[in-house]
Write a protein that holds these residues in place. Structure first.
Motif, PDB file in Angstrom:
ATOM      1  N   GLY A 189      40.944  43.416  29.712  1.00  0.00           N
ATOM      2  CA  GLY A 189      42.080  42.535  30.104  1.00  0.00           C
ATOM      3  C   GLY A 189      41.885  41.001  30.425  1.00  0.00           C
ATOM      4  N   ALA A 190      40.462  40.517  30.545  1.00  0.00           N
ATOM      5  CA  ALA A 190      40.147  39.422  30.581  1.00  0.00           C
ATOM      6  C   ALA A 190      40.039  38.793  29.444  1.00  0.00           C
ATOM      7  N   LEU A 191      39.690  39.302  28.249  1.00  0.00           N
ATOM      8  CA  LEU A 191      39.617  39.056  26.943  1.00  0.00           C
ATOM      9  C   LEU A 191      40.928  38.698  26.388  1.00  0.00           C
ATOM     10  N   LEU A 192      41.773  39.575  26.473  1.00  0.00           N
ATOM     11  CA  LEU A 192      43.154  39.694  26.110  1.00  0.00           C
ATOM     12  C   LEU A 192      43.956  38.681  26.829  1.00  0.00           C
ATOM     13  N   PHE A 218      33.180  51.897  34.539  1.00  0.00           N
ATOM     14  CA  PHE A 218      34.847  52.158  34.531  1.00  0.00           C
ATOM     15  C   PHE A 218      35.311  50.903  35.072  1.00  0.00           C
ATOM     16  N   GLN A 219      34.712  50.036  35.782  1.00  0.00           N
ATOM     17  CA  GLN A 219      35.426  49.149  36.196  1.00  0.00           C
ATOM     18  C   GLN A 219      35.129  47.647  35.364  1.00  0.00           C
ATOM     19  N   ILE A 220      33.952  47.655  34.624  1.00  0.00           N
ATOM     20  CA  ILE A 220      33.738  46.565  33.740  1.00  0.00           C
ATOM     21  C   ILE A 220      34.677  46.492  32.593  1.00  0.00           C
ATOM     22  N   PHE A 221      34.526  47.714  31.626  1.00  0.00           N
ATOM     23  CA  PHE A 221      35.410  47.828  30.550  1.00  0.00           C
ATOM     24  C   PHE A 221      36.693  47.550  30.500  1.00  0.00           C
ATOM     25  N   PRO A 222      37.498  48.167  31.247  1.00  0.00           N
ATOM     26  CA  PRO A 222      38.955  47.934  31.216  1.00  0.00           C
ATOM     27  C   PRO A 222      39.379  46.510  31.546  1.00  0.00           C
ATOM     28  N   ALA A 236      33.709  40.741  37.291  1.00  0.00           N
ATOM     29  CA  ALA A 236      32.601  40.377  37.922  1.00  0.00           C
ATOM     30  C   ALA A 236      32.149  41.431  39.105  1.00  0.00           C
ATOM     31  N   TYR A 237      33.127  41.848  39.608  1.00  0.00           N
ATOM     32  CA  TYR A 237      32.807  43.138  40.698  1.00  0.00           C
ATOM     33  C   TYR A 237      32.043  44.115  40.247  1.00  0.00           C
TER      34      TYR A 237
END
Length: 101
Positions: free
Chosen positions: A30-33, A22-26, A13-14
């Motif tokens: 992680g949230a999806l997993l 670079f903040q959104i994808f990793p 979200a941030y």
């Protein structure tokens, strides 16, 4: 597991708030997993028998020994305060034996 998922959600979200890919994808991955992991834990909960069998027979023997010595059955039974019936020489021998295992 839940806190890691929550942290990934907040960082994602941030990342959206500052539009930093670079903040959104990793963190999105992680949230999806994390959601997948929580979903799997809800579908396949750990059984009580499996938890006990994971300890193994050696741990059960150690607990039995400790209970015989007056301990709680939760530690390795070599805490000096719990072994007040023994003198210092026997305590040292027990400590040496514990580290030789």
């Amino acid at each position: 597991m839940v806190t890691n998922t929550a942290a990934s959600i907040f960082w994602t979200a941030y990342g959206f708030s500052i539009m930093d890919y670079f903040q959104i994808f990793p963190n999105g991955i992680g949230a999806l997993l994390g959601f997948v992991q929580i979903f799997l834990m809800l579908i396949f909960p750990r059984k009580e028998e499996e938890e006990q069998s994971m300890r193994g027979p050696k741990d059960a023997e150690d607990d039995k020994y400790e209970l015989e010595m007056g301990g709680s059955g939760r530690s390795n039974g070599l805490i000096k305060d719990e072994m007040s019936d023994f003198d210092d020489d026997k305590w040292e021998i027990n400590m040496r034996n514990a580290f030789m295992k």
